[in-house]
Motif scaffolding. Structure first.
Motif, PDB file in Angstrom:
ATOM      1  N   ALA A  92      18.642  21.796 -87.689  1.00 17.82           N
ATOM      2  CA  ALA A  92      18.350  21.851 -88.176  1.00 17.82           C
ATOM      3  C   ALA A  92      16.972  21.853 -89.196  1.00 17.82           C
ATOM      4  O   ALA A  92      16.795  22.022 -90.207  1.00 17.82           O
ATOM      5  CB  ALA A  92      18.776  20.446 -88.505  1.00 17.82           C
ATOM      6  N   GLN A  93      15.679  21.821 -88.078  1.00 17.35           N
ATOM      7  CA  GLN A  93      14.918  22.215 -88.004  1.00 17.35           C
ATOM      8  C   GLN A  93      14.479  23.418 -88.356  1.00 17.35           C
ATOM      9  O   GLN A  93      13.946  24.172 -89.282  1.00 17.35           O
ATOM     10  CB  GLN A  93      13.704  21.385 -87.451  1.00 17.35           C
ATOM     11  CG  GLN A  93      12.106  21.635 -87.440  1.00 17.35           C
ATOM     12  CD  GLN A  93      11.732  21.123 -88.953  1.00 17.35           C
ATOM     13  OE1 GLN A  93      12.700  20.065 -89.255  1.00 17.35           O
ATOM     14  NE2 GLN A  93      10.743  21.666 -89.678  1.00 17.35           N
ATOM     15  N   ALA A  94      15.795  24.439 -87.889  1.00 16.13           N
ATOM     16  CA  ALA A  94      15.714  25.711 -87.241  1.00 16.13           C
ATOM     17  C   ALA A  94      15.763  26.390 -88.561  1.00 16.13           C
ATOM     18  O   ALA A  94      15.421  27.720 -89.356  1.00 16.13           O
ATOM     19  CB  ALA A  94      16.278  26.148 -86.299  1.00 16.13           C
ATOM     20  N   THR A  95      16.971  25.402 -89.056  1.00 14.65           N
ATOM     21  CA  THR A  95      17.963  25.820 -90.708  1.00 14.65           C
ATOM     22  C   THR A  95      17.055  25.668 -91.791  1.00 14.65           C
ATOM     23  O   THR A  95      16.781  26.664 -92.122  1.00 14.65           O
ATOM     24  CB  THR A  95      19.288  25.391 -90.502  1.00 14.65           C
ATOM     25  OG1 THR A  95      19.948  25.739 -89.061  1.00 14.65           O
ATOM     26  CG2 THR A  95      19.761  25.893 -92.309  1.00 14.65           C
ATOM     27  N   LYS A  96      16.455  24.731 -91.784  1.00 13.90           N
ATOM     28  CA  LYS A  96      15.159  24.665 -92.812  1.00 13.90           C
ATOM     29  C   LYS A  96      13.907  25.396 -93.006  1.00 13.90           C
ATOM     30  O   LYS A  96      13.327  25.961 -94.199  1.00 13.90           O
ATOM     31  CB  LYS A  96      14.407  22.607 -92.214  1.00 13.90           C
ATOM     32  CG  LYS A  96      13.922  22.064 -93.736  1.00 13.90           C
ATOM     33  CD  LYS A  96      13.182  20.888 -93.845  1.00 13.90           C
ATOM     34  CE  LYS A  96      14.173  20.375 -94.432  1.00 13.90           C
ATOM     35  NZ  LYS A  96      13.740  18.421 -93.797  1.00 13.90           N
ATOM     36  N   ARG A 109      21.345  15.144 -80.002  1.00  9.25           N
ATOM     37  CA  ARG A 109      21.207  14.355 -81.101  1.00  9.25           C
ATOM     38  C   ARG A 109      19.919  15.435 -80.934  1.00  9.25           C
ATOM     39  O   ARG A 109      19.775  15.570 -82.762  1.00  9.25           O
ATOM     40  CB  ARG A 109      20.576  12.872 -80.895  1.00  9.25           C
ATOM     41  CG  ARG A 109      19.807  12.752 -82.080  1.00  9.25           C
ATOM     42  CD  ARG A 109      19.538  11.234 -82.307  1.00  9.25           C
ATOM     43  NE  ARG A 109      18.559  10.702 -83.755  1.00  9.25           N
ATOM     44  CZ  ARG A 109      17.666   9.663 -83.384  1.00  9.25           C
ATOM     45  NH1 ARG A 109      17.621   8.567 -82.812  1.00  9.25           N
ATOM     46  NH2 ARG A 109      17.035   9.234 -84.380  1.00  9.25           N
ATOM     47  N   LEU A 110      18.890  15.807 -80.327  1.00  9.83           N
ATOM     48  CA  LEU A 110      17.672  16.411 -79.882  1.00  9.83           C
ATOM     49  C   LEU A 110      18.716  17.987 -80.460  1.00  9.83           C
ATOM     50  O   LEU A 110      17.787  18.434 -81.400  1.00  9.83           O
ATOM     51  CB  LEU A 110      17.051  16.223 -78.536  1.00  9.83           C
ATOM     52  CG  LEU A 110      15.369  17.169 -78.225  1.00  9.83           C
ATOM     53  CD1 LEU A 110      14.714  16.099 -79.544  1.00  9.83           C
ATOM     54  CD2 LEU A 110      15.902  17.338 -77.255  1.00  9.83           C
ATOM     55  N   SER A 111      19.133  18.404 -79.966  1.00  8.36           N
ATOM     56  CA  SER A 111      19.499  20.187 -80.314  1.00  8.36           C
ATOM     57  C   SER A 111      19.795  19.403 -81.581  1.00  8.36           C
ATOM     58  O   SER A 111      19.761  20.889 -82.333  1.00  8.36           O
ATOM     59  CB  SER A 111      21.215  20.176 -79.719  1.00  8.36           C
ATOM     60  OG  SER A 111      21.820  19.234 -79.521  1.00  8.36           O
ATOM     61  N   GLY A 112      20.765  18.803 -82.504  1.00  8.80           N
ATOM     62  CA  GLY A 112      21.174  18.756 -84.171  1.00  8.80           C
ATOM     63  C   GLY A 112      19.926  18.548 -84.332  1.00  8.80           C
ATOM     64  O   GLY A 112      19.875  19.303 -85.627  1.00  8.80           O
TER      65      GLY A 112
END
Length: 124
Positions: A116-120, A109-112
């Motif tokens: 997602a934060q890196a993509t954002k 969950r943390l890596s997901g």
């Protein structure tokens, strides 16, 4: 059996009792584990203080030598200790497996969330 061997049995029982109580006091041994050791020390103390009781017990059970009865009872107590430890080990293995699965799910969950934060962040 000689009086010396009975005294040795009494001394061993008293030492066992003192060690178990001290381990309990220092919280190095839990109560549920101490029960069997206190039982063994009590039986050894009774056999050492009242040797005629041991001889009577051998005649009731049908054992020829009192030492054979002592060995049998000792093995039975150790067998019960092994069963208790095996049951606790099984519980701990199950708990460890559940904790490892939860940790793996949290890491996933943390890596997901991090991806997602890196993509954002790269979009914005």
């Amino acid at each position: 059996m000689s009086p010396t061997s009975y005294l040795l049995g009494v001394a061993a029982a008293v030492i066992t009792f003192v060690v178990v109580v001290e381990l309990l006091r220092r919280r190095r041994l839990r109560e549920r584990h101490a029960v069997w050791w206190l039982l063994a020390a009590l039986l050894a103390l009774i056999a050492g203080l009242f040797p005629d009781l041991l001889i009577w017990a051998t005649s009731v059970v049908g054992v020829v030598l009192p030492t054979n009865l002592v060995f049998f009872v000792s093995i039975a107590v150790l067998f019960l200790v092994c069963i208790q430890h095996s049951a606790e080990l099984t519980d701990l293995e199950s708990e460890t497996r559940v904790l490892a699965e939860r940790t793996a799910l949290l890491e996933l969950r943390l890596s997901g969330l991090e991806s997602a934060q890196a993509t954002k962040d790269s979009e914005g």
